[in-house]
Design an enzyme around this catalytic site. Structure first.
Site, PDB file in Angstrom:
ATOM      1  CG  MET A  30      -1.916  -1.209   1.103  1.00 28.74           C
ATOM      2  SD  MET A  30      -3.422  -0.980   2.035  1.00 28.74           S
ATOM      3  CE  MET A  30      -2.777  -0.869   3.680  1.00 28.74           C
ATOM      4  CG  HIS A  34       8.640   0.359   5.845  1.00 30.94           C
ATOM      5  ND1 HIS A  34       8.878  -0.995   5.870  1.00 30.94           N
ATOM      6  CD2 HIS A  34       7.307   0.510   6.076  1.00 30.94           C
ATOM      7  CE1 HIS A  34       7.761  -1.634   6.141  1.00 30.94           C
ATOM      8  NE2 HIS A  34       6.778  -0.753   6.251  1.00 30.94           N
ATOM      9  N   GLY A  36      11.207  -2.691   5.314  1.00 25.44           N
ATOM     10  CA  GLY A  36      10.457  -3.952   5.388  1.00 25.44           C
ATOM     11  C   GLY A  36       9.971  -4.345   3.997  1.00 25.44           C
ATOM     12  CG  HIS A  37       6.936  -1.992   2.077  1.00 26.49           C
ATOM     13  ND1 HIS A  37       6.852  -0.825   2.790  1.00 26.49           N
ATOM     14  CD2 HIS A  37       5.712  -2.572   2.187  1.00 26.49           C
ATOM     15  CE1 HIS A  37       5.640  -0.686   3.296  1.00 26.49           C
ATOM     16  NE2 HIS A  37       4.922  -1.738   2.948  1.00 26.49           N
ATOM     17  N   GLY A 149       5.107 -10.379   4.102  1.00 26.75           N
ATOM     18  CA  GLY A 149       5.887 -10.163   5.317  1.00 26.75           C
ATOM     19  C   GLY A 149       5.247 -10.841   6.527  1.00 26.75           C
ATOM     20  CD  GLN A 150       7.338 -13.974  11.453  1.00 22.58           C
ATOM     21  OE1 GLN A 150       8.462 -14.306  11.103  1.00 22.58           O
ATOM     22  NE2 GLN A 150       6.996 -13.807  12.715  1.00 22.58           N
ATOM     23  CE  LYS A 151       4.227  -4.228  11.476  1.00 26.95           C
ATOM     24  NZ  LYS A 151       2.885  -3.983  11.033  1.00 26.95           N
ATOM     25  CD  GLN A 155      -2.056  -8.658   4.776  1.00 28.54           C
ATOM     26  OE1 GLN A 155      -2.894  -7.802   5.006  1.00 28.54           O
ATOM     27  NE2 GLN A 155      -0.848  -8.371   4.321  1.00 28.54           N
ATOM     28  NE  ARG A 189      -2.661   1.586   9.947  1.00 29.62           N
ATOM     29  CZ  ARG A 189      -2.863   0.600   9.093  1.00 29.62           C
ATOM     30  NH1 ARG A 189      -1.921  -0.314   8.916  1.00 29.62           N
ATOM     31  NH2 ARG A 189      -3.986   0.506   8.403  1.00 29.62           N
TER      32      ARG A 189
HETATM   33  P1  AMP Z   1       1.547  -2.995   3.421  1.00 35.09           P
HETATM   34  O1  AMP Z   1       2.099  -1.944   2.528  1.00 35.09           O
HETATM   35  O2  AMP Z   1       1.478  -2.621   4.845  1.00 35.09           O
HETATM   36  O3  AMP Z   1       0.253  -3.569   2.882  1.00 35.09           O
HETATM   37  O4  AMP Z   1       2.585  -4.203   3.368  1.00 35.09           O
HETATM   38  C1  AMP Z   1       2.964  -4.798   2.150  1.00 35.09           C
HETATM   39  C2  AMP Z   1       3.767  -6.041   2.453  1.00 35.09           C
HETATM   40  O5  AMP Z   1       4.939  -5.681   3.198  1.00 35.09           O
HETATM   41  C3  AMP Z   1       3.000  -7.056   3.327  1.00 35.09           C
HETATM   42  O6  AMP Z   1       3.282  -8.377   2.872  1.00 35.09           O
HETATM   43  C4  AMP Z   1       3.576  -6.810   4.691  1.00 35.09           C
HETATM   44  O7  AMP Z   1       3.511  -7.932   5.550  1.00 35.09           O
HETATM   45  C5  AMP Z   1       5.029  -6.490   4.351  1.00 35.09           C
HETATM   46  N1  AMP Z   1       5.660  -5.751   5.453  1.00 35.09           N
HETATM   47  C6  AMP Z   1       5.164  -4.662   6.098  1.00 35.09           C
HETATM   48  N2  AMP Z   1       5.985  -4.305   7.104  1.00 35.09           N
HETATM   49  C7  AMP Z   1       7.019  -5.189   7.095  1.00 35.09           C
HETATM   50  C8  AMP Z   1       8.183  -5.362   7.893  1.00 35.09           C
HETATM   51  N3  AMP Z   1       8.466  -4.543   8.917  1.00 35.09           N
HETATM   52  N4  AMP Z   1       9.029  -6.377   7.601  1.00 35.09           N
HETATM   53  C9  AMP Z   1       8.755  -7.221   6.558  1.00 35.09           C
HETATM   54  N5  AMP Z   1       7.666  -7.115   5.777  1.00 35.09           N
HETATM   55  C10 AMP Z   1       6.800  -6.116   6.034  1.00 35.09           C
END
Ligand code: AMP
Length: 281
Positions: A30, A34, A36-37, A149-151, A155, A189
């Site tokens: 989304m 960062h 993580g992505h 991501g395991q975060k 999901q 966030r």
């Molecule tokens: P989002 O943009 O929040 O929808 O996340 C997109 C993808 O990035 C999802 O598969 C999340 O689980 C992963 N993700 C978000 N934060 C992290 C993180 N800190 N470490 C690893 N993957 C992450």
């Protein structure tokens, strides 16, 4: 990196990939990217020939309209980070492109128990929205491998379940949670947290570690209550601190010392809702 907004354009590009028999890795996001992505992009880069990232703030997975309105948008920095990580395609669709028939859908995903607990309980409809958008994106991109991501532990389980029914050949790779040096899980966030709140927010990781260090076979209620109290004392409004089975997410009131378990946390710091998890054994 090419940036495409239209489904026909992304599909045209990917048709060339098929001709060259390159495998495709897909990272749905989304935005407000960062490290993580970016760790998912790098994992995809290692394992597949073409890496596609999507940025789409999906309205149908937000049960709280305020959360949707305030979702951070940092598209220029996102493009820069994706370029630097070697992403091949950024798919950037508009809402009308993704949902030409409108946001309501007759599609219902049978998720069973998994959507009745934790995030499913506190964010009604959230996982139907997640499945709706991931289903649509998988239909468009038709990747070989999906990187998550395991975060977002629950999901991952929900998407696995949906994909097992509709995309049985899809390989799903779960990548470890990336954290700040403070222990705070990276999250889009976090951009909404003040500097002081970023320090307070490290209490989530500390509390999960407290659970990990103090868990003993037997009743788990007291430990879970203590963890909630620790967070409440720091100013969090806690939705849950729950210990659950890693494979089924069945909630554990007691532990036999053998089952693989995970602690999952969701809590508000001011108006910002944070989630995290840690595998305990
Ligand atoms: P989002 O943009 O929040 O929808 O996340 C997109 C993808 O990035 C999802 O598969 C999340 O689980 C992963 N993700 C978000 N934060 C992290 C993180 N800190 N470490 C690893 N993957 C992450």
């Amino acid at each position: 990196m090419i940036i495409v907004k239209k489904i026909t354009d992304v599909q045209q590009f990917l048709a060339k990939r098929n001709a060259k028999q390159k495998s495709t890795g897909f990272v749905p996001t989304m935005g407000a990217l960062h490290d993580g992505h970016i760790s998912l992009i790098k994992a995809a880069k290692k394992e597949t020939g073409v890496v596609v990232c999507s940025i789409f703030v999906n309205p149908t997975q937000f049960n709280d309209p305020k959360d949707f309105e305030k979702y951070p948008v940092t598209i220029e920095s996102d493009i820069y980070l994706l370029e630097k990580a070697g992403c091949d395609v950024l798919f950037l669709p508009a809402v009308a492109e993704m949902y030409p028939q409108g946001l309501q859908t007759s599609l219902h995903f049978e998720l069973g128990f998994i959507e009745t607990i934790l995030e499913g309980e506190f964010r009604p409809g959230h996982f139907q929205g997640v499945c709706q958008v991931v289903y649509r994106l998988l239909e468009i991109i038709t990747p070989d491998k999906l990187f998550l991501g395991q975060k977002d532990f629950q999901q991952c389980m929900v998407i696995r379940k949906m994909a097992a029914t509709f995309f049985p050949g899809l390989d799903i790779i779960i990548c470890p949670t990336q954290r700040e040096s403070s222990g705070l899980a990276m999250s889009s966030r976090n951009k909404r947290l003040s500097d002081a709140d970023k320090i307070t927010a490290t209490a989530i990781f500390e509390t999960m570690q407290y659970v990990k260090n103090n868990i003993q076979p037997g009743d788990l209620n007291l430990l879970q209550q203590k963890a909630v109290r620790q967070l409440t004392a720091k100013g969090f409004r806690v939705d849950y601190v729950t210990i659950a089975d890693v494979f089924t997410l069945r909630l554990q009131e007691s532990w036999d010392g053998e089952e693989q378990i995970v602690v999952l946390v969701a809590a508000f710091l001011n108006e910002v809702r944070l989630i995290d998890n840690l595998i305990l054994n």
